[in-house]
Motif scaffolding. Structure first.
Motif, PDB file in Angstrom:
ATOM      1  N   UNK A  17      46.292  40.473  38.943  1.00 34.72           N
ATOM      2  CA  UNK A  17      45.186  39.920  39.736  1.00 34.72           C
ATOM      3  C   UNK A  17      45.451  40.043  41.231  1.00 34.72           C
ATOM      4  N   UNK A  18      46.725  40.205  41.617  1.00 33.63           N
ATOM      5  CA  UNK A  18      47.046  40.334  43.039  1.00 33.63           C
ATOM      6  C   UNK A  18      46.500  41.630  43.631  1.00 33.63           C
ATOM      7  N   UNK A  19      46.164  42.605  42.775  1.00 32.93           N
ATOM      8  CA  UNK A  19      45.572  43.847  43.265  1.00 32.93           C
ATOM      9  C   UNK A  19      44.107  43.667  43.653  1.00 32.93           C
ATOM     10  N   UNK A  20      43.502  42.570  43.219  1.00 33.99           N
ATOM     11  CA  UNK A  20      42.114  42.318  43.555  1.00 33.99           C
ATOM     12  C   UNK A  20      42.019  41.763  44.979  1.00 33.99           C
ATOM     13  N   UNK A  21      41.070  42.238  45.789  1.00 36.06           N
ATOM     14  CA  UNK A  21      40.946  41.721  47.161  1.00 36.06           C
ATOM     15  C   UNK A  21      40.501  40.263  47.170  1.00 36.06           C
ATOM     16  N   UNK A  22      40.926  39.546  48.199  1.00 35.34           N
ATOM     17  CA  UNK A  22      40.530  38.153  48.368  1.00 35.34           C
ATOM     18  C   UNK A  22      39.227  38.116  49.166  1.00 35.34           C
ATOM     19  N   UNK A  23      38.229  37.462  48.621  1.00 32.33           N
ATOM     20  CA  UNK A  23      36.936  37.334  49.281  1.00 32.33           C
ATOM     21  C   UNK A  23      36.643  35.861  49.534  1.00 32.33           C
ATOM     22  N   UNK A  24      35.956  35.571  50.626  1.00 35.44           N
ATOM     23  CA  UNK A  24      35.557  34.196  50.939  1.00 35.44           C
ATOM     24  C   UNK A  24      34.143  33.973  50.428  1.00 35.44           C
ATOM     25  N   UNK A  25      33.993  33.007  49.545  1.00 31.55           N
ATOM     26  CA  UNK A  25      32.727  32.791  48.846  1.00 31.55           C
ATOM     27  C   UNK A  25      32.281  31.343  49.059  1.00 31.55           C
ATOM     28  N   UNK A  26      30.978  31.100  49.272  1.00 33.25           N
ATOM     29  CA  UNK A  26      30.488  29.716  49.372  1.00 33.25           C
ATOM     30  C   UNK A  26      30.786  28.941  48.086  1.00 33.25           C
ATOM     31  N   UNK A  27      31.245  27.725  48.231  1.00 36.81           N
ATOM     32  CA  UNK A  27      31.615  26.928  47.065  1.00 36.81           C
ATOM     33  C   UNK A  27      30.419  26.617  46.173  1.00 36.81           C
ATOM     34  N   UNK A  28      29.211  26.534  46.764  1.00 37.74           N
ATOM     35  CA  UNK A  28      28.052  26.189  45.946  1.00 37.74           C
ATOM     36  C   UNK A  28      27.552  27.352  45.097  1.00 37.74           C
ATOM     37  N   UNK A  29      28.148  28.548  45.263  1.00 34.31           N
ATOM     38  CA  UNK A  29      27.767  29.685  44.429  1.00 34.31           C
ATOM     39  C   UNK A  29      28.635  29.801  43.181  1.00 34.31           C
ATOM     40  N   UNK A  30      29.666  28.961  43.082  1.00 30.72           N
ATOM     41  CA  UNK A  30      30.617  29.031  41.969  1.00 30.72           C
ATOM     42  C   UNK A  30      30.432  27.805  41.087  1.00 30.72           C
TER      43      UNK A  30
END
Length: 354
Positions: A17-30
């Motif tokens: 999973x460390x190969x996956x890029x880190x993205x910043x996502x709004x908490x209300x979308x999860x």
């Protein structure tokens, strides 16, 4: 996904999973959809995460559904702190894979699953992947292979004639039964290919070839496992007793009674691969490491070493020839540094304990 191996999920969990890029996502979308935990959220653990000074580690989210795979407590903690965004790594597999990955991820770190939750998860694996071997189910659920075998007996998965191991290879549950079925298929359809018969009988093409050769020689498809009886050795006469030679005078100093009672100390053997993985899993579950930047750096370093434990032979076999000598030098050099670090850590632990 029925015939795929469990190993790709384990590898993704253990560092892929460390190969996956880190993205910043709004908490209300999860959203928190499926969870392998029967007792729900641990509010005290959520508060502990919310009070941590450092940024929370990225959570793992199933992109097609935006459901949390691993990190529900971190998502709750972010909301408790008033964070509007959270770092995320995405998993793009199907829903069934996401659910299995949720179980596999939560048995090794953070707040581990209870035994009851792991048992329930094993039942779900039997329903969705009845041909997975006991060891494959154990690797995903965190149960022992023996416990998985006991649980399987009470499910329809116990009636499967073959199992798919972690490596993706199919093996018969009863090799003799697979050989006998291959023999019947060869007799009824001698022109069929080895692969087609192997797939139907649940054995390897090499086994089918061996069964075919045995049939051609007029032998049974299933070789006898009982060894041929061997004649007992003829009894020999006992040698005539002879007088023992006189022992030479012992010129060594006498041994004290105290030294006789104290057994000699033998150095402890270094931990094996399985024990190394258990130690790493224990450290990876420690919040004091997971919730600090320096601790996460240490875990990332140890994660790379875990790949060496798991893939050492593959690395040796696939590394380009012109790189092997330099790699050997690096490995020797790093081994010396690791040994020095081990001595320093042991001394520091002894000093702090005293």
């Amino acid at each position: 996904m029925e015939t795929e191996s469990a190993d790709h999920l384990i590898r993704f969990r253990d560092g892929g999973f460390l190969d996956q890029p880190v993205e910043t996502v709004p908490t209300d979308e999860i959203t928190i959809g499926y969870t392998p935990r029967s007792d729900g959220e641990d509010t005290e653990y959520t508060k502990l995460l919310a009070e941590a000074a450092d940024e929370l580690p990225p959570i793992l989210v199933h992109r097609p559904t935006m459901h949390v795979i691993d990190g529900a407590h971190r998502l709750r903690a972010a909301a408790l702190r008033g964070d509007t965004h959270i770092p995320v790594r995405f998993f793009d597999g199907d829903r069934a894979e996401a659910r299995l990955l949720a179980v596999a991820a939560n048995v090794t770190h953070g707040r581990p699953l209870s035994t009851a939750d792991r048992t329930t998860a094993a039942g779900r694996v039997f329903a969705s992947h009845p041909h997975w071997s006991d060891r494959a189910v154990a690797a995903v659920t965190g149960l022992s292979a023996r416990r998985v075998s006991q649980l399987r007996k009470h499910t329809p998965a116990a009636r499967t004639g073959h199992r798919v191991g972690r490596d993706g290879r199919t093996r018969p549950v009863d090799p003799a039964r697979g050989r006998a079925l291959a023999g019947e298929l060869l007799r009824t359809n001698p022109g069929a290919s080895l692969r087609s018969i192997a797939a139907e009988a649940g054995v390897s093409p090499a086994t089918v070839a061996d069964v075919r050769d045995r049939l051609r020689r007029g032998e049974d498809p299933v070789p006898s496992r009982r060894p041929e009886p061997t004649a007992a050795p003829e009894p020999t006469a006992a040698p005539e007793p002879t007088a023992a030679p006189a022992a030479p005078a012992d010129t060594r100093p006498p041994i004290s009674l105290e030294s006789r009672r104290r057994p000699a100390r033998t150095p402890e053997p270094p931990p094996g691969p399985a024990q190394l993985l258990r130690i790493f899993d224990s450290l990876r579950r420690d919040p004091s490491l997971r919730l600090s930047e320096s601790g996460r750096n240490v875990l990332r370093m140890l994660g790379a070493c875990t790949l060496v434990v798991q893939d050492r032979e593959k690395i040796t076999a696939t590394l380009p020839t012109h790189c092997k000598e330099q790699m050997a030098q690096l490995a020797h050099g790093y081994a010396g540094l690791w040994s020095l670090l081990a001595d320093e850590l042991a001394c520091a632990a002894t000093a702090e304990a005293s």
